[in-house]
Design an enzyme around this catalytic site. Sequence first.
Site, short mmCIF file in Angstrom:
data_model
loop_
_atom_site.label_atom_id
_atom_site.label_comp_id
_atom_site.label_asym_id
_atom_site.label_seq_id
_atom_site.Cartn_x
_atom_site.Cartn_y
_atom_site.Cartn_z
N HIS A 47 0.86 -1.18 0.00
CA HIS A 47 0.00 0.00 0.00
C HIS A 47 0.90 1.24 0.00
O HIS A 47 2.03 1.20 0.50
CB HIS A 47 -0.88 0.03 1.24
CG HIS A 47 -1.97 -0.99 1.24
ND1 HIS A 47 -3.12 -0.83 1.96
CD2 HIS A 47 -2.10 -2.19 0.61
CE1 HIS A 47 -3.92 -1.87 1.79
NE2 HIS A 47 -3.31 -2.72 0.97
N GLU A 49 0.95 3.89 1.78
CA GLU A 49 1.41 4.32 3.10
C GLU A 49 2.58 3.48 3.59
O GLU A 49 3.57 4.00 4.09
CB GLU A 49 0.28 4.22 4.13
CG GLU A 49 -0.95 5.02 3.81
CD GLU A 49 -2.01 4.21 3.08
OE1 GLU A 49 -1.66 3.50 2.09
OE2 GLU A 49 -3.18 4.29 3.46
N CYS A 88 -6.24 2.11 5.67
CA CYS A 88 -6.95 0.90 6.10
C CYS A 88 -6.40 0.46 7.47
O CYS A 88 -5.50 1.09 8.02
CB CYS A 88 -6.76 -0.20 5.06
SG CYS A 88 -5.06 -0.83 4.98
N CYS A 91 -2.57 -0.27 7.39
CA CYS A 91 -1.77 0.95 7.32
C CYS A 91 -1.88 1.76 8.61
O CYS A 91 -0.90 2.34 9.06
CB CYS A 91 -2.18 1.77 6.11
SG CYS A 91 -1.78 0.93 4.54
#
Length: 153
Positions: A47, A49, A88, A91
């Site tokens: 992801h 992040e 999410c 993260c």
Amino acid sequence: MRRALAEAALAPATGDVPVGAVVLAADGTVLGTGHNAREATGDPTAHAEVLALRAAAEALAAGAGPADRRPGDWRLTGCTLVVTLEPCTMCAGAIVLSRVDRVVYGAYDAKAGAVGSLWDVVRDRRINHRPEVITGVLEPDCAAALTAFFRAR
């Protein structure tokens, strides 16, 4: 946020959802960037992040950032994570564990958001580190990139 949007624009070339992230030092220096790369890498944890946090920690460990940092220190104390979409749960956990001081995000994620929408992992009082959260920054631009991506699919 505009830098995070530029990162997000790189993701669709590999079929990834356009989410971008930037980690800034306290003085505004960019320490790390990332965009979603799950499809590109086959890594479910890729992801934006997580990739930006990893890059920032590597930069600090290599000696970037303030002179008072100890070599090898992975803690992102004093740093800000700017991301185009609400993080999410995975993260959000990485944000807490990395000790980021501030999270700034653009678009809300009503289906998987863990920084205020569906859950609020980073501000849970049971956790030892709770970063400041700033929401809705350039939200229309961040949401438009996601909407355009999913409409095209």
